[in-house]
Design a protein around this motif. Structure first.
Motif, PDB file in Angstrom:
ATOM      1  N   TRP A  12      54.699  37.451  67.852  1.00 39.94           N
ATOM      2  CA  TRP A  12      54.402  37.988  69.169  1.00 39.94           C
ATOM      3  C   TRP A  12      53.440  37.057  69.891  1.00 39.94           C
ATOM      4  CZ3 TRP A  12      49.946  40.154  71.536  1.00 39.94           C
ATOM      5  CH2 TRP A  12      50.215  40.821  72.743  1.00 39.94           C
ATOM      6  N   VAL A  13      53.732  36.800  71.150  1.00 43.98           N
ATOM      7  CA  VAL A  13      52.875  35.948  71.973  1.00 43.98           C
ATOM      8  C   VAL A  13      52.293  36.816  73.077  1.00 43.98           C
ATOM      9  CG1 VAL A  13      52.777  33.947  73.495  1.00 43.98           C
ATOM     10  CG2 VAL A  13      54.265  33.923  71.493  1.00 43.98           C
ATOM     11  N   ASP A  14      50.992  36.806  73.186  1.00 44.29           N
ATOM     12  CA  ASP A  14      50.302  37.601  74.189  1.00 44.29           C
ATOM     13  C   ASP A  14      50.552  37.005  75.566  1.00 44.29           C
ATOM     14  OD1 ASP A  14      48.574  39.024  75.781  1.00 44.29           O
ATOM     15  OD2 ASP A  14      46.839  38.791  74.464  1.00 44.29           O
ATOM     16  N   PRO A  15      51.135  37.775  76.511  1.00 46.18           N
ATOM     17  CA  PRO A  15      51.387  37.221  77.843  1.00 46.18           C
ATOM     18  C   PRO A  15      50.113  36.791  78.563  1.00 46.18           C
ATOM     19  CG  PRO A  15      51.908  39.577  77.772  1.00 46.18           C
ATOM     20  CD  PRO A  15      51.572  39.149  76.378  1.00 46.18           C
ATOM     21  N   ASP A  16      48.980  37.304  78.146  1.00 51.91           N
ATOM     22  CA  ASP A  16      47.715  36.875  78.757  1.00 51.91           C
ATOM     23  C   ASP A  16      47.367  35.443  78.369  1.00 51.91           C
ATOM     24  OD1 ASP A  16      47.373  39.300  80.024  1.00 51.91           O
ATOM     25  OD2 ASP A  16      46.195  40.158  78.391  1.00 51.91           O
ATOM     26  N   ASP A  17      48.051  34.895  77.348  1.00 53.03           N
ATOM     27  CA  ASP A  17      47.808  33.520  76.922  1.00 53.03           C
ATOM     28  C   ASP A  17      48.650  32.515  77.711  1.00 53.03           C
ATOM     29  OD1 ASP A  17      46.002  34.387  75.058  1.00 53.03           O
ATOM     30  OD2 ASP A  17      47.407  34.347  73.386  1.00 53.03           O
ATOM     31  N   ALA A  18      49.452  32.995  78.656  1.00 53.96           N
ATOM     32  CA  ALA A  18      50.294  32.104  79.460  1.00 53.96           C
ATOM     33  C   ALA A  18      49.411  31.200  80.310  1.00 53.96           C
ATOM     34  CB  ALA A  18      51.221  32.921  80.357  1.00 53.96           C
ATOM     35  N   PRO A  19      49.895  29.980  80.632  1.00 56.92           N
ATOM     36  CA  PRO A  19      49.081  29.075  81.457  1.00 56.92           C
ATOM     37  C   PRO A  19      48.907  29.633  82.865  1.00 56.92           C
ATOM     38  CG  PRO A  19      51.279  28.175  81.113  1.00 56.92           C
ATOM     39  CD  PRO A  19      51.170  29.394  80.256  1.00 56.92           C
ATOM     40  N   GLU A  20      47.832  29.242  83.500  1.00 56.22           N
ATOM     41  CA  GLU A  20      47.551  29.658  84.880  1.00 56.22           C
ATOM     42  C   GLU A  20      48.578  29.031  85.817  1.00 56.22           C
ATOM     43  OE1 GLU A  20      45.090  31.692  86.104  1.00 56.22           O
ATOM     44  OE2 GLU A  20      44.600  32.154  84.014  1.00 56.22           O
ATOM     45  N   TRP A  21      48.974  29.772  86.854  1.00 56.31           N
ATOM     46  CA  TRP A  21      49.893  29.246  87.856  1.00 56.31           C
ATOM     47  C   TRP A  21      49.121  28.434  88.880  1.00 56.31           C
ATOM     48  CZ3 TRP A  21      54.461  32.581  89.850  1.00 56.31           C
ATOM     49  CH2 TRP A  21      55.280  32.924  88.775  1.00 56.31           C
TER      50      TRP A  21
END
Length: 93
Positions: A12-21
């Motif tokens: 599982w990958v936490d969506p909060d760990d996605a790079p900033e836009w």
């Protein structure tokens, strides 16, 4: 879980760990209000597929002796590219 069964679940990958836009991503993004489209996306950040070549190869139909094809295929994958290299040398291209 038995010894013969592999665990195929992706971690599982936490969506909060996605790079900033960046601002550019926001400028190109589709904007929706619920199901209503406010603004369509204006393209992608990168082009899909391979980059365009200045002088792309062209597909042709060519009949060759079976012995020639067999000999070139002995070298393994890339035999068609080898044909191209042999022909380029032959015409001094």
């Amino acid at each position: 879980m038995s010894e013969n069964v592999k665990d195929t679940k992706a971690p599982w990958v936490d969506p909060d760990d996605a790079p900033e836009w960046s601002d550019e991503v926001f400028d190109r993004a589709e904007i929706k209000d619920g199901d209503r489209l406010v603004r369509a996306a204006t393209g992608t950040l990168t082009k899909r597929g391979r980059p365009k070549l200045e002088t792309p190869k062209r597909q042709v139909t060519l009949r060759l002796d079976q012995a020639v094809i067999d000999k070139l295929r002995e070298g393994g994958p890339g035999w068609q590219s080898r044909i191209n290299e042999i022909l380029k040398k032959a015409v001094d291209a």
